[in-house]
Write an enzyme that holds these catalytic residues in place. Structure first.
Site, PDB file in Angstrom:
ATOM      1  N   ASP A 142      77.397   8.062 114.557  1.00  0.00           N
ATOM      2  CA  ASP A 142      78.494   7.271 113.989  1.00  0.00           C
ATOM      3  C   ASP A 142      79.133   6.437 115.083  1.00  0.00           C
ATOM      4  OD1 ASP A 142      80.040   7.137 111.245  1.00  0.00           O
ATOM      5  OD2 ASP A 142      81.480   6.857 112.851  1.00  0.00           O
TER       6      ASP A 142
ATOM      7  N   TYR B 231      90.192   1.219 114.711  1.00  0.00           N
ATOM      8  CA  TYR B 231      90.330   2.633 114.300  1.00  0.00           C
ATOM      9  C   TYR B 231      91.313   3.368 115.211  1.00  0.00           C
ATOM     10  CZ  TYR B 231      86.481   2.509 110.940  1.00  0.00           C
ATOM     11  OH  TYR B 231      85.702   2.239 109.850  1.00  0.00           O
TER      12      TYR B 231
ATOM     13  N   ARG C 280      73.300   2.424 107.474  1.00  0.00           N
ATOM     14  CA  ARG C 280      73.667   3.491 106.539  1.00  0.00           C
ATOM     15  C   ARG C 280      72.532   3.742 105.561  1.00  0.00           C
ATOM     16  NH1 ARG C 280      79.177   3.933 105.363  1.00  0.00           N
ATOM     17  NH2 ARG C 280      80.386   3.267 107.144  1.00  0.00           N
TER      18      ARG C 280
ATOM     19  N   ARG D 255      75.132   9.616 101.846  1.00  0.00           N
ATOM     20  CA  ARG D 255      75.472  10.347 100.632  1.00  0.00           C
ATOM     21  C   ARG D 255      74.733   9.915  99.376  1.00  0.00           C
ATOM     22  NH1 ARG D 255      81.581   9.255 101.708  1.00  0.00           N
ATOM     23  NH2 ARG D 255      80.560   7.397 102.477  1.00  0.00           N
TER      24      ARG D 255
ATOM     25  N   ARG E 178      74.303  18.589 103.644  1.00  0.00           N
ATOM     26  CA  ARG E 178      75.757  18.543 103.837  1.00  0.00           C
ATOM     27  C   ARG E 178      76.479  19.718 103.188  1.00  0.00           C
ATOM     28  NH1 ARG E 178      79.654  17.439 104.962  1.00  0.00           N
ATOM     29  NH2 ARG E 178      80.687  15.496 104.449  1.00  0.00           N
TER      30      ARG E 178
HETATM   31  O1  1CP Z   1      71.567   5.722 108.108  1.00  0.00           O
HETATM   32  C1  1CP Z   1      72.665   6.102 108.547  1.00  0.00           C
HETATM   33  O2  1CP Z   1      73.472   6.745 107.906  1.00  0.00           O
HETATM   34  C2  1CP Z   1      72.884   5.723 109.975  1.00  0.00           C
HETATM   35  C3  1CP Z   1      73.995   6.372 110.637  1.00  0.00           C
HETATM   36  C4  1CP Z   1      75.356   5.734 110.517  1.00  0.00           C
HETATM   37  C5  1CP Z   1      75.771   4.475 110.963  1.00  0.00           C
HETATM   38  C6  1CP Z   1      74.918   3.331 111.454  1.00  0.00           C
HETATM   39  C7  1CP Z   1      76.503   6.416 110.069  1.00  0.00           C
HETATM   40  C8  1CP Z   1      76.515   7.774 109.498  1.00  0.00           C
HETATM   41  N1  1CP Z   1      77.598   5.649 110.336  1.00  0.00           N
HETATM   42  C9  1CP Z   1      77.185   4.447 110.865  1.00  0.00           C
HETATM   43  C10 1CP Z   1      78.006   3.350 111.343  1.00  0.00           C
HETATM   44  C11 1CP Z   1      79.433   3.301 110.972  1.00  0.00           C
HETATM   45  N2  1CP Z   1      80.335   4.311 110.823  1.00  0.00           N
HETATM   46  C12 1CP Z   1      80.126   2.092 110.799  1.00  0.00           C
HETATM   47  C13 1CP Z   1      79.494   0.737 111.033  1.00  0.00           C
HETATM   48  C14 1CP Z   1      78.721   0.299 109.859  1.00  0.00           C
HETATM   49  C15 1CP Z   1      79.551  -0.072 108.668  1.00  0.00           C
HETATM   50  O3  1CP Z   1      80.413  -0.951 108.825  1.00  0.00           O
HETATM   51  O4  1CP Z   1      79.296   0.472 107.603  1.00  0.00           O
HETATM   52  C16 1CP Z   1      81.458   2.390 110.473  1.00  0.00           C
HETATM   53  C17 1CP Z   1      82.580   1.411 110.178  1.00  0.00           C
HETATM   54  C18 1CP Z   1      81.576   3.797 110.497  1.00  0.00           C
HETATM   55  C19 1CP Z   1      82.823   4.571 110.264  1.00  0.00           C
HETATM   56  C20 1CP Z   1      82.629   5.572 109.194  1.00  0.00           C
HETATM   57  N3  1CP Z   1      81.924   6.731 109.341  1.00  0.00           N
HETATM   58  C21 1CP Z   1      83.055   5.493 107.852  1.00  0.00           C
HETATM   59  C22 1CP Z   1      83.749   4.286 107.241  1.00  0.00           C
HETATM   60  C23 1CP Z   1      85.160   4.529 106.947  1.00  0.00           C
HETATM   61  C24 1CP Z   1      85.903   3.265 106.767  1.00  0.00           C
HETATM   62  O5  1CP Z   1      86.596   2.895 107.714  1.00  0.00           O
HETATM   63  O6  1CP Z   1      85.773   2.633 105.690  1.00  0.00           O
HETATM   64  C25 1CP Z   1      82.678   6.680 107.205  1.00  0.00           C
HETATM   65  C26 1CP Z   1      82.965   7.122 105.796  1.00  0.00           C
HETATM   66  C27 1CP Z   1      81.920   7.431 108.162  1.00  0.00           C
HETATM   67  C28 1CP Z   1      81.227   8.727 107.952  1.00  0.00           C
HETATM   68  C29 1CP Z   1      79.741   8.598 107.933  1.00  0.00           C
HETATM   69  N4  1CP Z   1      78.986   8.071 108.962  1.00  0.00           N
HETATM   70  C30 1CP Z   1      77.655   8.151 108.642  1.00  0.00           C
HETATM   71  C31 1CP Z   1      77.553   8.788 107.356  1.00  0.00           C
HETATM   72  C32 1CP Z   1      76.261   9.110 106.662  1.00  0.00           C
HETATM   73  C33 1CP Z   1      78.860   9.040 106.920  1.00  0.00           C
HETATM   74  C34 1CP Z   1      79.245   9.770 105.658  1.00  0.00           C
HETATM   75  C35 1CP Z   1      79.291  11.198 106.047  1.00  0.00           C
HETATM   76  C36 1CP Z   1      79.408  12.161 104.937  1.00  0.00           C
HETATM   77  O7  1CP Z   1      80.449  12.187 104.265  1.00  0.00           O
HETATM   78  O8  1CP Z   1      78.470  12.948 104.769  1.00  0.00           O
END
Ligand code: 1CP
Length: 323
Positions: A51, A128, A2, A6, A15
């Site tokens: 994601d 999920y 991540r 944001r 975004r």
């Molecule tokens: O640098 C990066 O952002 C890399 C891309 C990336 C990665 C590696 C994103 C983009 N998501 C992930 C992995 C991911 N997604 C995981 C595994 C890592 C972790 O545990 O943090 C998980 C659990 C998710 C699921 C997910 N996607 C959530 C979590 C929700 C929860 O269950 O608590 C969320 C909020 C997202 C959306 C998301 N994915 C990525 C981004 C940048 C975002 C936010 C999007 C936005 O609102 O603009």
């Protein structure tokens, strides 16, 4: 992990125009977002903007991201009979945009920075799919797992097969390391981990060994079963901040590489505290080879950008020459 997202103003700007999934499905935009943190910080690697939930539609599970809430599964798997009706799509076709984004990033990225591809591990994806979104106590997931073990195996099986194909596609497209995110596996007891999750994770790692890229095995809350996680496979074990890194490394074995383990919340601390936190992690790692400095989990949107720069530069400064 991540890295993008944001907390970066340039990400928030994009975004305003595009949805999260709109950006992920557009290889040019996904490549741009992947590069954003690399332009600002002296990071050693980039992680592709995607994601872990992207492969769900390939097995017949649909989802969207709800603004301010997070992922929502439209058709959560609650009826065990539904496990028999899962499909198995082809990542080369349905997730081709990820491969295209990887290839584009490799063209833009400085050759001495690595590009990491990734996927979710079967347990975390299943949580999920069954819960319908993020969960506090995994009640539905565990009830399903304990009550319908054969249907649990069917679900985990199809997730395992799709994930193997998806990750091989990413390596073929140019990913130089793979990270498997089992973000919520710490909800399991060590015994349940071995029984309900490890066999599948282990198959993914053994199927990818022939790809000859480093395989990072990520989890959080896993201090109670680090040895079992290592035995599932991976070249690098990722640990969170709930255990001192040195202690975790001893359990995992010093012949394995390790990643971690700063608390992402420490990124909010004043610089003196931040400096101490970085030093603590590096002291725990000692002078051994095979430590990847990282957070123990992803960045929060509130993270001050200047603190990220401070930490990245400090890690380089403190480790240059010694390792
Ligand atoms: O640098 C990066 O952002 C890399 C891309 C990336 C990665 C590696 C994103 C983009 N998501 C992930 C992995 C991911 N997604 C995981 C595994 C890592 C972790 O545990 O943090 C998980 C659990 C998710 C699921 C997910 N996607 C959530 C979590 C929700 C929860 O269950 O608590 C969320 C909020 C997202 C959306 C998301 N994915 C990525 C981004 C940048 C975002 C936010 C999007 C936005 O609102 O603009």
């Amino acid at each position: 992990m991540r890295q993008a997202g944001r907390y970066l103003p340039e990400y928030r700007k994009l975004r305003e125009k595009y949805s999260m999934l709109g950006m992920v499905r557009n290889p040019e935009l996904a490549a741009e977002v992947t590069m954003q943190p690399l332009r600002r910080f002296d990071l050693d690697a980039a992680i592709i903007f995607a994601d872990i939930l992207l492969p769900l539609p390939l097995i017949g599970v649909d989802f969207s991201f709800i603004e301010g809430v997070g992922p929502r599964i439209h058709n959560p798997l609650r009826d065990p009979r539904d496990a028999e009706r899962l499909r198995e799509g082809d990542p080369e076709e349905e997730l081709r945009f990820v491969a295209e984004a990887i290839t584009l990033v490799r063209e833009k990225l400085d050759p001495d920075r690595a590009l990491i591809g990734f996927a979710g591990a079967p347990f975390t994806l299943a949580s999920y799919i069954i819960e319908g979104g993020h969960s506090r106590n995994y009640l539905e997931t565990k009830a399903f797992m304990y009550s319908f073990p054969d249907r649990w195996n069917m679900l985990m099986e199809v997730l395992t097969r799709v994930t193997i194909r998806y990750l091989k596609m990413q390596v073929n497209a140019g990913a130089q390391a793979i990270q498997l995110f089992d973000s919520w596996v710490g909800a399991l007891s060590p015994g349940d981990y071995k029984h309900y999750a490890r066999p599948f994770t282990s198959r993914i790692f053994s199927s990818l060994t022939a790809c000859s890229v480093p395989l990072i095995h990520f989890g959080t809350g896993t201090s109670g079963f680090l040895g079992e996680m290592r035995s599932a496979g991976g070249t690098v074990q990722s640990v969170d901040w709930r255990i001192p890194l040195g202690k975790a490394w001893e359990i995992i074995g010093f012949d394995s590489a390790i990643q971690g383990n700063m608390d992402p919340l420490a990124m909010m601390a004043p610089v003196e505290v931040l400096k101490r936190k970085v030093e603590e992690v590096l002291e725990q790692a000692g002078t051994r080879d095979g430590h990847i400095f990282n957070l123990g989990h992803g960045f929060l949107p509130q993270t001050p950008v200047e603190n990220v720069e401070f930490v990245v530069d400090l890690v380089h400064e403190l480790t240059s020459g010694s390792r």
